[in-house]
Design a protein around this motif. Structure first.
Motif, PDB file in Angstrom:
ATOM      1  N   GLY A 184       6.376  17.358  26.482  1.00 58.20           N
ATOM      2  CA  GLY A 184       6.073  16.491  25.366  1.00 58.20           C
ATOM      3  C   GLY A 184       6.027  15.019  25.715  1.00 58.20           C
ATOM      4  N   GLY A 185       6.321  14.673  26.969  1.00 54.72           N
ATOM      5  CA  GLY A 185       6.225  13.279  27.358  1.00 54.72           C
ATOM      6  C   GLY A 185       7.569  12.605  27.465  1.00 54.72           C
ATOM      7  N   PRO A 186       7.591  11.265  27.482  1.00 53.93           N
ATOM      8  CA  PRO A 186       8.831  10.519  27.691  1.00 53.93           C
ATOM      9  C   PRO A 186       9.884  10.814  26.624  1.00 53.93           C
ATOM     10  CG  PRO A 186       6.915   9.095  27.900  1.00 53.93           C
ATOM     11  CD  PRO A 186       6.427  10.386  27.334  1.00 53.93           C
ATOM     12  N   TYR A 187      11.122  10.630  26.995  1.00 50.01           N
ATOM     13  CA  TYR A 187      12.243  10.783  26.067  1.00 50.01           C
ATOM     14  C   TYR A 187      13.271   9.714  26.394  1.00 50.01           C
ATOM     15  CZ  TYR A 187      14.441  13.116  30.062  1.00 50.01           C
ATOM     16  OH  TYR A 187      14.938  13.406  31.307  1.00 50.01           O
ATOM     17  N   THR A 188      14.216   9.528  25.498  1.00 49.08           N
ATOM     18  CA  THR A 188      15.209   8.473  25.659  1.00 49.08           C
ATOM     19  C   THR A 188      16.620   9.031  25.612  1.00 49.08           C
ATOM     20  OG1 THR A 188      13.743   6.830  24.650  1.00 49.08           O
ATOM     21  CG2 THR A 188      16.091   6.303  24.688  1.00 49.08           C
ATOM     22  N   ALA A 189      17.469   8.566  26.519  1.00 44.73           N
ATOM     23  CA  ALA A 189      18.904   8.835  26.478  1.00 44.73           C
ATOM     24  C   ALA A 189      19.609   7.493  26.291  1.00 44.73           C
ATOM     25  CB  ALA A 189      19.362   9.508  27.759  1.00 44.73           C
ATOM     26  N   SER A 190      20.701   7.499  25.564  1.00 44.44           N
ATOM     27  CA  SER A 190      21.364   6.243  25.209  1.00 44.44           C
ATOM     28  C   SER A 190      22.849   6.270  25.533  1.00 44.44           C
ATOM     29  CB  SER A 190      21.196   5.954  23.709  1.00 44.44           C
ATOM     30  OG  SER A 190      19.835   5.834  23.369  1.00 44.44           O
ATOM     31  N   MET A 191      23.340   5.164  26.044  1.00 45.37           N
ATOM     32  CA  MET A 191      24.765   4.996  26.273  1.00 45.37           C
ATOM     33  C   MET A 191      25.023   3.528  26.612  1.00 45.37           C
ATOM     34  SD  MET A 191      27.399   7.220  28.661  1.00 45.37           S
ATOM     35  CE  MET A 191      26.676   6.823  30.260  1.00 45.37           C
ATOM     36  N   SER A 192      26.193   3.032  26.243  1.00 43.53           N
ATOM     37  CA  SER A 192      26.625   1.700  26.647  1.00 43.53           C
ATOM     38  C   SER A 192      27.073   1.745  28.118  1.00 43.53           C
ATOM     39  CB  SER A 192      27.800   1.268  25.769  1.00 43.53           C
ATOM     40  OG  SER A 192      28.309   0.031  26.165  1.00 43.53           O
ATOM     41  N   ASP A 227      10.464   9.511  31.993  1.00 41.89           N
ATOM     42  CA  ASP A 227       9.181  10.206  31.905  1.00 41.89           C
ATOM     43  C   ASP A 227       9.351  11.704  32.122  1.00 41.89           C
ATOM     44  OD1 ASP A 227       7.705   7.874  31.455  1.00 41.89           O
ATOM     45  OD2 ASP A 227       7.582   7.457  33.606  1.00 41.89           O
ATOM     46  N   ALA A 228      10.383  12.085  32.873  1.00 37.63           N
ATOM     47  CA  ALA A 228      10.642  13.489  33.173  1.00 37.63           C
ATOM     48  C   ALA A 228      12.098  13.624  33.586  1.00 37.63           C
ATOM     49  CB  ALA A 228       9.716  13.981  34.296  1.00 37.63           C
ATOM     50  N   VAL A 229      12.588  14.853  33.602  1.00 36.93           N
ATOM     51  CA  VAL A 229      13.967  15.096  34.032  1.00 36.93           C
ATOM     52  C   VAL A 229      14.120  14.675  35.494  1.00 36.93           C
ATOM     53  CG1 VAL A 229      15.683  16.893  34.461  1.00 36.93           C
ATOM     54  CG2 VAL A 229      14.315  16.956  32.370  1.00 36.93           C
ATOM     55  N   PRO A 230      15.132  13.884  35.818  1.00 37.85           N
ATOM     56  CA  PRO A 230      15.306  13.386  37.195  1.00 37.85           C
ATOM     57  C   PRO A 230      15.424  14.511  38.217  1.00 37.85           C
ATOM     58  CG  PRO A 230      16.725  12.181  35.672  1.00 37.85           C
ATOM     59  CD  PRO A 230      16.151  13.324  34.896  1.00 37.85           C
TER      60      PRO A 230
END
Length: 414
Positions: A64-72, A80-83
């Motif tokens: 489905g394309g890029p996704y975002t993960a978030s953390m301080s 863009d893809a799973v590392p």
């Protein structure tokens, strides 16, 4: 001696991360509350699930394309893809990668032989799970060389940019260079003890270990694996805490490491906030040094202080790693004029403990270990342990968590 001075949910995880981004102030202190509960897994018996995951493998598709993960302190990080190439410093993040089925992608870890051997002492009891550490780089063998990071050319650095900015030869612009030219940072070091972050990171947020793990699971799109392991952790903690005696009936304990001079101890608290205490805090033992303020991540005491507190139990940090001989440590305490007077030494209650840099799998074993060492009458006695051996064999009817279930989750067979 090992260098102690190295500074060195009813909702789904996706909904949780969105909420954290919006909460800034009060939620930033969520990790400070010392709450060892685990968010209710979204694929629990209430019929919830993780949207877009593969039920057979626990993986999420990336078509489905890029996704975002978030953390301080990074905030939202887009992938863009799973590392495929994963840089770690401390083994807790390597353990997270293993737990999520991506351990084979790790290209660096702190003191590989020490970290990898210790991790495999636990994994020995999980069919099909192991960590191949022999050819990994040590990111701290010569400071934190930027040249190594360029050489490894990773897709993600599971390390804290705020922490990296404090290392010799580094500043914030160096951190930004690596993040922009190579790959993003994604780590949070100062949640280890909830210590103050460096200058310039005023909005730094703290997390407990399983919140950190959930955030890292977003990087690998492994929400289902995270939720399944979080359920094991929640059950382990609730089972133990349901049987704990009243506080006044619990043993006094210290978590220490005998210093190289044999005359002092590095020491840590048991019940304060921080991921480094994620294995002792749920057990609720009475911390013999609870009132001590180390003024930093750890402190140092002498035999006089140990005799003054005279704990019932001594948990020797790093005692199950190849860097220490727990047999030699006990022998040294027994032969010392002051050490031999300690109640824990006389009663044979000096035990090997694990590592403070723990990830989720390590955390499960280390909670079980501590429960048996502190409360043998409740949770079964801790078996004899010999230096260099794996985590001891424990009869299945005395397990405090299901190894078979954990192995199945890690292997994607759930």
């Amino acid at each position: 001696m090992f260098d102690e001075t190295t500074g060195r949910d009813a909702s789904t995880r996706r909904e949780y991360v969105r909420g954290m981004a919006a909460l800034a102030g009060g939620a930033a202190l969520a990790g400070c509350a010392g709450d060892d509960s685990t968010p209710t897994p979204a694929n629990s018996a209430d019929g919830g699930g993780t949207e877009g995951t593969d039920a057979a493998t626990g993986s999420s598709p990336t078509a489905g394309g890029p996704y975002t993960a978030s953390m301080s302190p990074m905030g939202g990080v887009e992938f863009d893809a799973v590392p495929e190439r994963v840089f770690t410093v401390f083994p807790g993040y390597a353990d997270m990668a293993v737990a999520l089925g991506h351990g084979h992608k790790v290209n660096a870890v702190y003191v590989p032989e020490m970290s990898g051997t210790t991790m495999n002492h636990y994994y020995h009891h999980l069919d099909g799970v192991s960590f191949d550490w022999e050819d990994l780089a040590d990111p701290l063998s010569d400071g934190l060389p930027k040249e190594l990071l360029f050489e490894l050319d990773s897709d993600v650095h599971l390390a804290d940019p705020a922490w990296a900015s404090t290392q010799t030869g580094w500043n914030r612009s160096d951190v930004e260079e690596i993040g922009s030219q190579l790959a993003p940072w994604f780590g949070n070091f100062f949640s280890g003890t909830n210590a103050p972050a460096p200058e310039g990171y005023d909005d730094y947020e703290y997390y407990d270990l399983w919140e950190l793990f959930g955030n890292v699971a977003e990087v690998f799109q492994e929400g289902a694996r995270y939720e399944a392991l979080a359920a094991v952790h929640a059950d382990l903690v609730s089972t133990i805490q349901a049987d704990l005696p009243p506080k006044e009936e619990r043993p006094t304990a210290v978590r220490v490491t005998l210093a190289g001079d044999g005359e002092s101890f590095w020491t840590y608290h048991l019940n304060k906030p921080g991921t480094w205490l994620a294995d002792t805090r749920p057990l609720g033992a009475n911390d013999a040094f609870a009132e001590r303020d180390w003024g930093g991540l750890w402190g140092e005491v002498d035999y006089e202080a140990m005799l003054e507190t005279d704990p019932d139990v001594i948990l020797h940090l790093w005692g199950m790693t190849p860097n220490y001989s727990i047999a030699d440590t006990i022998a040294e305490l027994e032969s010392h004029s002051a050490g031999s007077q300690l109640t824990a030494v006389q009663d044979g209650r000096v035990y090997p403990a694990g590592m403070r840099y723990q990830g989720p799998i390590m955390n499960l074993f280390q909670i079980e270990m501590g429960a048996k060492q502190l409360y043998p009458d409740l949770f079964g006695e801790w078996p004899d342990y010999e230096d260099g051996e794996h985590y001891p064999e424990i009869p299945e009817d005395e397990w405090l968590f299901d190894r078979t279930r954990v192995a199945a989750v890690v292997n994607g067979e759930f």
